[in-house]
Scaffold this active site. Structure first.
Site, mmCIF file in Angstrom:
data_model
loop_
_atom_site.group_PDB
_atom_site.id
_atom_site.type_symbol
_atom_site.label_atom_id
_atom_site.label_comp_id
_atom_site.label_asym_id
_atom_site.label_seq_id
_atom_site.Cartn_x
_atom_site.Cartn_y
_atom_site.Cartn_z
ATOM 1 N NE ARG A 104 -4.780 8.001 -15.532
ATOM 2 C CZ ARG A 104 -4.727 7.145 -14.509
ATOM 3 N NH1 ARG A 104 -5.650 7.184 -13.568
ATOM 4 N NH2 ARG A 104 -3.753 6.254 -14.429
ATOM 5 C CG ASP A 224 -7.655 -3.247 -14.115
ATOM 6 O OD1 ASP A 224 -7.801 -2.647 -13.036
ATOM 7 O OD2 ASP A 224 -7.708 -2.673 -15.225
ATOM 8 C CB CYS A 264 -2.901 -1.943 -12.544
ATOM 9 S SG CYS A 264 -4.685 -1.929 -12.789
HETATM 10 N N1 CP Z 1 -2.635 1.986 -11.553
HETATM 11 C C1 CP Z 1 -2.922 3.275 -11.774
HETATM 12 O O1 CP Z 1 -2.717 3.818 -12.863
HETATM 13 O O2 CP Z 1 -3.437 3.910 -10.697
HETATM 14 P P1 CP Z 1 -4.080 5.378 -10.682
HETATM 15 O O3 CP Z 1 -5.327 5.307 -11.512
HETATM 16 O O4 CP Z 1 -4.340 5.670 -9.233
HETATM 17 O O5 CP Z 1 -3.099 6.327 -11.295
HETATM 18 N N1 NVA Z 2 -8.742 -0.402 -16.145
HETATM 19 C C1 NVA Z 2 -8.679 0.608 -15.098
HETATM 20 C C2 NVA Z 2 -7.265 0.883 -14.722
HETATM 21 C C3 NVA Z 2 -7.061 1.867 -13.607
HETATM 22 C C4 NVA Z 2 -5.633 2.147 -13.318
HETATM 23 C C5 NVA Z 2 -9.368 1.866 -15.572
HETATM 24 O O1 NVA Z 2 -9.171 2.256 -16.730
HETATM 25 O O2 NVA Z 2 -10.119 2.448 -14.792
#
Ligand code: CP
Ligand code: NVA
Length: 306
Positions: A104, A224, A264
């Site tokens: 990530r 979102d 999400c």
């Molecule tokens: N939806 C999602 O990816 O949640 P987290 O950021 O908690 O992993």
């Molecule tokens: N768009 C959000 C999604 C979190 C799961 C972010 O990138 O923070």
């Protein structure tokens, strides 16, 4: 050649359909108490530059359920991704230690750089550009609730962000109609529009600014956060700019009683969505969260076993 999961656009409709079918099959197996041990003796490393609840926990559970193990690394523990040493060196070191990388990152180029030098699969666990595991778990959830994907209309209300981009691509590949309503200045990026225009026809993709127009005949209303991770300094401005883009009961009523609500998570109640909508019987938000595990279990098996 090693296969990665960086972007939905890299996969054919048939491959994505097969991944969903495998997710359903493994979900049923696990519910029946049967186990798939495709990660026996294997290790997953999670490299996360941003916080996470669902993604981190569901990948760690994925590894445990498939009889493997997972190591969670915060970039500060290793001197920052790309700071103490180049990403390409780290990737080649990891090749010798682990069997799969889940990353990530802020920049999408970071996961691409990892994949360029990895001889093991790399999974995109969210970047500023995309969130493909989320979008595919969402497709699984929609399929379970509606019994199909083709021809359904998904209306995304809010920011044209990473989640919106992956959902738009998943809809294009799996034959859903994608409509998005964003305020001026928050549309899907020009780069993304160029990429998706070669995948989708005009009748399957609609860009609007009016949320009420977007939710007409929608089967799914999706939203979102208005402020994604890394944009915290813009939060005050965004709260002003997104006024009128909240998914509330008025918007839900405009879509009709059969529409489902998706998010999400994490959700910011009172901003992009109201408490009443999250708690309404039309929400399928927690099924989405659960399906992260079921999709990712299938994804790991698909990438390791092929
Ligand atoms: N939806 C999602 O990816 O949640 P987290 O950021 O908690 O992993
Ligand atoms: N768009 C959000 C999604 C979190 C799961 C972010 O990138 O923070």
């Amino acid at each position: 050649m090693v296969k990665h999961f960086l972007s939905i656009k890299d996969f054919s409709s048939e491959e994505l359909g097969a991944l969903l079918a495998l997710s359903e099959q493994l979900k049923q197996m696990y519910r029946n108490g049967e186990r798939d041990l495709c990660m026996a003796g294997k290790t997953m490393v999670l490299l996360f530059e941003k916080p996470s609840s669902r993604t981190r926990i569901s990948f760690q559970v994925t590894a445990a359920q498939l009889d493997g193990s997972a190591i969670y690394i915060r970039p500060e523990d290793i001197g920052g991704l790309g700071q103490r040493e180049p990403i390409r060196d780290l990737a080649r070191v990891l090749n010798g230690y682990v069997d799969i990388i889940v990353a990530r990152t802020f920049s999408h180029e970071t996961v691409e750089e990892l994949a360029n030098y990895a001889t093991i699969p790399v999974i995109n666990a969210l970047t500023d550009w995309s969130h493909p595991c989320q979008a595919m778990a969402d497709m699984l959830t929609i399929k379970e609730h509606f019994g199909k994907l083709k021809g359904l209309k998904l209306a995304f209300i809010g920011d044209g962000n990473n989640v919106a981009q992956s959902l738009a691509m998943a809809c294009a590949k799996l034959d859903l109609i994608f409509t998005i309503a964003t305020p001026a200045g928050y549309a899907l990026s020009q780069d993304f529009m160029e990429k998706i225009s070669s995948v989708v026809g005009e009748d399957q993709f609609q860009i609007l600014t009016d949320p009420f127009q977007a939710v007409q005949d929608a089967d799914i209303i999706y939203t979102d956060t208005w402020t994604s991770m890394g944009q915290e300094q813009e939060k005050q401005q965004r709260m002003k700019d997104f006024q009128g883009y909240q998914v509330n009961m008025d918007l839900l009523k405009a879509a009709g009683a059969n529409a489902k609500v998706m998010h999400c998570l994490p959700a910011y109640r009172g901003l992009e969505i109201t408490d009443e909508v999250i708690e309404s019987p039309q929400n399928i938000i927690f099924d989405q969260a659960e399906n992260r595990l079921h999709f990712q279990r299938a994804l790991v098996k698909y990438l390791l076993v092929q």
